[in-house]
Write a protein that holds these residues in place. Structure first.
Motif, PDB file in Angstrom:
ATOM      1  N   ASP A  88       0.860  -1.042  -0.139  1.00 55.11           N
ATOM      2  CA  ASP A  88      -0.001  -0.019  -0.096  1.00 55.11           C
ATOM      3  C   ASP A  88       0.801   1.222  -0.049  1.00 55.11           C
ATOM      4  OD1 ASP A  88      -2.337   1.717   0.212  1.00 55.11           O
ATOM      5  OD2 ASP A  88      -2.630   1.337   2.213  1.00 55.11           O
ATOM      6  N   PHE A  89       1.274   1.743  -1.289  1.00 57.88           N
ATOM      7  CA  PHE A  89       2.301   2.907  -1.326  1.00 57.88           C
ATOM      8  C   PHE A  89       1.706   4.142  -1.966  1.00 57.88           C
ATOM      9  CE2 PHE A  89       2.625   0.363  -5.080  1.00 57.88           C
ATOM     10  CZ  PHE A  89       2.466   1.202  -6.135  1.00 57.88           C
ATOM     11  N   ILE A  90       2.189   5.274  -1.858  1.00 62.64           N
ATOM     12  CA  ILE A  90       1.941   6.408  -2.376  1.00 62.64           C
ATOM     13  C   ILE A  90       2.594   6.570  -3.685  1.00 62.64           C
ATOM     14  CG2 ILE A  90       1.976   8.964  -1.876  1.00 62.64           C
ATOM     15  CD1 ILE A  90       2.018   8.320   1.068  1.00 62.64           C
ATOM     16  N   TYR A  91       1.704   7.164  -4.543  1.00 66.13           N
ATOM     17  CA  TYR A  91       2.521   7.408  -5.752  1.00 66.13           C
ATOM     18  C   TYR A  91       1.624   8.804  -6.329  1.00 66.13           C
ATOM     19  CZ  TYR A  91      -1.978   5.510  -7.594  1.00 66.13           C
ATOM     20  OH  TYR A  91      -3.212   5.440  -8.238  1.00 66.13           O
ATOM     21  N   VAL A  92       2.212   9.201  -7.253  1.00 63.31           N
ATOM     22  CA  VAL A  92       1.922  10.555  -7.818  1.00 63.31           C
ATOM     23  C   VAL A  92       1.529  10.252  -9.529  1.00 63.31           C
ATOM     24  CG1 VAL A  92       2.437  12.088  -6.100  1.00 63.31           C
ATOM     25  CG2 VAL A  92       3.938  11.603  -8.128  1.00 63.31           C
ATOM     26  N   ARG A  93       1.130  11.198 -10.195  1.00 64.40           N
ATOM     27  CA  ARG A  93       1.008  11.234 -11.530  1.00 64.40           C
ATOM     28  C   ARG A  93       1.942  12.264 -12.258  1.00 64.40           C
ATOM     29  NH1 ARG A  93      -2.339   7.521 -12.944  1.00 64.40           N
ATOM     30  NH2 ARG A  93      -4.401   7.275 -11.549  1.00 64.40           N
ATOM     31  N   PRO A  94       2.107  12.068 -13.432  1.00 63.29           N
ATOM     32  CA  PRO A  94       3.091  13.073 -13.962  1.00 63.29           C
ATOM     33  C   PRO A  94       2.739  14.599 -14.015  1.00 63.29           C
ATOM     34  CG  PRO A  94       2.906  11.341 -15.316  1.00 63.29           C
ATOM     35  CD  PRO A  94       1.782  10.924 -14.338  1.00 63.29           C
ATOM     36  N   GLU A  95       1.301  14.468 -14.099  1.00 62.71           N
ATOM     37  CA  GLU A  95       0.774  15.900 -14.090  1.00 62.71           C
ATOM     38  C   GLU A  95       0.600  16.616 -12.653  1.00 62.71           C
ATOM     39  OE1 GLU A  95      -2.458  13.046 -14.258  1.00 62.71           O
ATOM     40  OE2 GLU A  95      -0.894  13.461 -15.246  1.00 62.71           O
ATOM     41  N   THR A  96       0.859  15.783 -11.699  1.00 67.70           N
ATOM     42  CA  THR A  96       0.969  16.184  -9.987  1.00 67.70           C
ATOM     43  C   THR A  96       1.878  17.377  -9.968  1.00 67.70           C
ATOM     44  OG1 THR A  96       0.259  13.907  -9.518  1.00 67.70           O
ATOM     45  CG2 THR A  96       1.209  15.667  -7.931  1.00 67.70           C
ATOM     46  N   ARG A  97       1.453  18.425  -9.339  1.00 71.91           N
ATOM     47  CA  ARG A  97       2.063  19.838  -8.918  1.00 71.91           C
ATOM     48  C   ARG A  97       3.209  19.057  -8.110  1.00 71.91           C
ATOM     49  NH1 ARG A  97       1.153  23.259 -12.873  1.00 71.91           N
ATOM     50  NH2 ARG A  97      -1.095  23.810 -12.915  1.00 71.91           N
ATOM     51  N   LEU A  98       4.539  19.879  -8.375  1.00 73.84           N
ATOM     52  CA  LEU A  98       5.529  19.566  -7.255  1.00 73.84           C
ATOM     53  C   LEU A  98       5.059  20.268  -5.951  1.00 73.84           C
ATOM     54  CD1 LEU A  98       8.803  20.273  -9.435  1.00 73.84           C
ATOM     55  CD2 LEU A  98       7.766  18.069  -8.718  1.00 73.84           C
ATOM     56  N   THR A  99       4.464  21.026  -5.648  1.00 69.86           N
ATOM     57  CA  THR A  99       4.099  21.454  -4.446  1.00 69.86           C
ATOM     58  C   THR A  99       3.384  20.280  -3.658  1.00 69.86           C
ATOM     59  OG1 THR A  99       1.789  22.382  -5.504  1.00 69.86           O
ATOM     60  CG2 THR A  99       3.492  23.893  -4.855  1.00 69.86           C
ATOM     61  N   ARG A 100       2.705  19.270  -4.520  1.00 67.44           N
ATOM     62  CA  ARG A 100       1.573  18.373  -3.789  1.00 67.44           C
ATOM     63  C   ARG A 100       2.914  17.129  -3.509  1.00 67.44           C
ATOM     64  NH1 ARG A 100      -1.172  15.939  -0.420  1.00 67.44           N
ATOM     65  NH2 ARG A 100      -2.279  14.081  -0.988  1.00 67.44           N
ATOM     66  N   VAL A 101       3.784  16.976  -4.498  1.00 68.30           N
ATOM     67  CA  VAL A 101       4.690  15.972  -4.070  1.00 68.30           C
ATOM     68  C   VAL A 101       5.592  16.279  -2.974  1.00 68.30           C
ATOM     69  CG1 VAL A 101       6.835  14.765  -5.057  1.00 68.30           C
ATOM     70  CG2 VAL A 101       4.882  15.387  -6.619  1.00 68.30           C
ATOM     71  N   LEU A 102       5.921  17.659  -2.939  1.00 70.62           N
ATOM     72  CA  LEU A 102       6.676  17.989  -1.638  1.00 70.62           C
ATOM     73  C   LEU A 102       5.891  17.899  -0.188  1.00 70.62           C
ATOM     74  CD1 LEU A 102       9.007  19.724  -0.415  1.00 70.62           C
ATOM     75  CD2 LEU A 102       8.133  21.661  -1.093  1.00 70.62           C
ATOM     76  N   GLN A 103       4.477  18.130  -0.457  1.00 68.34           N
ATOM     77  CA  GLN A 103       3.679  17.847   0.752  1.00 68.34           C
ATOM     78  C   GLN A 103       3.786  16.533   1.197  1.00 68.34           C
ATOM     79  OE1 GLN A 103      -0.369  18.901  -0.119  1.00 68.34           O
ATOM     80  NE2 GLN A 103      -0.974  18.758   2.032  1.00 68.34           N
ATOM     81  N   LEU A 104       3.693  15.669   0.165  1.00 71.28           N
ATOM     82  CA  LEU A 104       3.579  14.095   0.340  1.00 71.28           C
ATOM     83  C   LEU A 104       5.006  13.585   0.925  1.00 71.28           C
ATOM     84  CD1 LEU A 104       1.493  12.810  -2.618  1.00 71.28           C
ATOM     85  CD2 LEU A 104       0.865  12.780  -0.445  1.00 71.28           C
ATOM     86  N   MET A 105       6.102  14.207   0.647  1.00 69.75           N
ATOM     87  CA  MET A 105       7.290  13.609   1.002  1.00 69.75           C
ATOM     88  C   MET A 105       7.456  14.264   2.417  1.00 69.75           C
ATOM     89  SD  MET A 105       9.798  14.393  -2.055  1.00 69.75           S
ATOM     90  CE  MET A 105      10.105  13.156  -3.340  1.00 69.75           C
ATOM     91  N   VAL A 106       6.935  15.461   2.701  1.00 68.49           N
ATOM     92  CA  VAL A 106       7.265  15.909   4.153  1.00 68.49           C
ATOM     93  C   VAL A 106       6.294  15.173   4.950  1.00 68.49           C
ATOM     94  CG1 VAL A 106       7.175  17.982   5.803  1.00 68.49           C
ATOM     95  CG2 VAL A 106       8.031  18.034   3.354  1.00 68.49           C
TER      96      VAL A 106
END
Length: 141
Positions: A88-106
């Motif tokens: 059960d892992f977290i993933y994003v899509r190519p169109e996901t904004r980096l602000t969201r990626v950063l939020q998930l990472m943090v």
């Protein structure tokens, strides 16, 4: 900084991704971690990502509690990635904004996140280093 808000995972992700198989032994996975100096690998089976395996997943094999005896090192190293991976892992899509990626990472203390396309196929990986690069490239110096 405004330009960073517009950037997407697809623009900064690594497109050539090394994956692991579910039947790989912990020893083989450990060798891959040492060779590539990565912190995680997507686990693929028949072209589909079925999980993610991290260095932390390997370390968890060696953790013990008062009610769990420590198995022999050789026994642990012969277990498989399928035994220890996170399904059960977290993933994003190519169109996901980096602000969201950063939020998930943090929020989830992630070092990297798989990027999946619309067909649920692995398109790439986005890592902390990619976010830092994007921040640097889009900064108003």
């Amino acid at each position: 900084m405004y330009r960073f808000l517009e950037q997407t995972a697809g623009h900064y992700m690594t497109r050539t991704v090394t994956t692991a198989g579910r039947d790989l032994t912990i020893r083989e996975a450990n060798d891959m971690f040492e060779r590539d100096d990565f912190n995680s690998y997507p686990v693929q089976e028949e072209g589909q990502v079925v999980g993610i395996v991290t260095k932390f997943d390997l370390l968890k094999c060696f953790a013990f509690t008062p009610n769990q005896m420590i198995p022999r090192y050789a026994d642990l190293m012969s277990r498989t990635v399928g035994d220890v991976m996170t399904s059960d892992f977290i993933y994003v899509r190519p169109e996901t904004r980096l602000t969201r990626v950063l939020q998930l990472m943090v929020e989830h203390r992630l070092r990297s996140i798989p990027v999946m396309d619309g067909d649920q196929k692995l398109a790439g990986m986005i890592a902390r280093e990619d976010i830092l690069k994007a921040l640097s490239e889009t900064a108003d110096h």
